[in-house]
Design a protein around this motif. Sequence first.
Motif, PDB file in Angstrom:
ATOM      1  N   SER A 122     -10.571   6.200  48.025  1.00 55.36           N
ATOM      2  CA  SER A 122      -9.543   6.575  49.008  1.00 55.36           C
ATOM      3  C   SER A 122     -10.014   6.291  50.423  1.00 55.36           C
ATOM      4  O   SER A 122      -9.253   5.769  51.242  1.00 55.36           O
ATOM      5  CB  SER A 122      -9.183   8.056  48.868  1.00 55.36           C
ATOM      6  N   LEU A 160      -9.817   2.589  51.087  1.00 53.12           N
ATOM      7  CA  LEU A 160      -8.435   2.133  51.295  1.00 53.12           C
ATOM      8  C   LEU A 160      -7.902   2.559  52.665  1.00 53.12           C
ATOM      9  O   LEU A 160      -7.241   1.776  53.351  1.00 53.12           O
ATOM     10  CB  LEU A 160      -7.531   2.654  50.183  1.00 53.12           C
ATOM     11  N   LEU A 161      -8.179   3.770  53.053  1.00 48.16           N
ATOM     12  CA  LEU A 161      -7.697   4.243  54.353  1.00 48.16           C
ATOM     13  C   LEU A 161      -8.364   3.497  55.498  1.00 48.16           C
ATOM     14  O   LEU A 161      -7.718   3.143  56.483  1.00 48.16           O
ATOM     15  CB  LEU A 161      -7.904   5.748  54.476  1.00 48.16           C
ATOM     16  N   TYR A 214      -1.978  -3.229  48.040  1.00 49.95           N
ATOM     17  CA  TYR A 214      -2.657  -2.213  48.845  1.00 49.95           C
ATOM     18  C   TYR A 214      -1.861  -0.899  48.855  1.00 49.95           C
ATOM     19  O   TYR A 214      -2.414   0.172  48.643  1.00 49.95           O
ATOM     20  CB  TYR A 214      -2.865  -2.730  50.281  1.00 49.95           C
ATOM     21  N   VAL A 235      -2.914   2.755  47.513  1.00 46.64           N
ATOM     22  CA  VAL A 235      -2.926   3.974  48.326  1.00 46.64           C
ATOM     23  C   VAL A 235      -2.118   5.064  47.616  1.00 46.64           C
ATOM     24  O   VAL A 235      -2.541   6.225  47.555  1.00 46.64           O
ATOM     25  CB  VAL A 235      -2.382   3.707  49.750  1.00 46.64           C
TER      26      VAL A 235
END
Length: 177
Positions: free
Chosen positions: A44, A47-48, A67, A71
């Motif tokens: 996470s 991805l952030l 993407y 998320v």
Amino acid sequence: MVTDDSRDDRRDGRNETRVERLDRNWTDILQELRAVQTGTQVISGFLLAAAFQPRFTELDGYQLTLYLVLVGLACAATLIGLGPVILHRLLFGQLQKDRVVHVGGALLVADLVVVSLLAAGVAGLVFDVALGRAAGFVALGAGVVAVALLWLAVPRLSADRVPVRPGERFSNGQLHD
């Protein structure tokens, strides 16, 4: 064989009551959730952070869609992973341990499925961005195959390797009659 009806003999070498078994199962669920939580947090975070990198604006439509799906999976994994803890907190002290263990176990399996798909998808996205679409598809395919092997083949293969007959049990990592 234990004659006390309050004890449970499941031929697994344990001499525990129903409540003791539920407590042990709940502890196992929490330990597994802790293991999954770390991986989910790392993915996470990756991805952030990716959204704030200069190259993020260069993603094409496929990459951006993948993407955003990832998320969403990361958020779902985080929320599903919180489910057993929330359930426990809401039902704590209400003599609902059976329910907490049963539903918590189901939520853990759901979380493992989501995290498995998330890991395969992240590999696909990273390879796609770094090496191109073909490499991304290969990585995604390899991730899906790995997930399938872990979920389908490994349990079947390991079950065939360790035969346990009625009356046998494990203790101290060894099989006993």
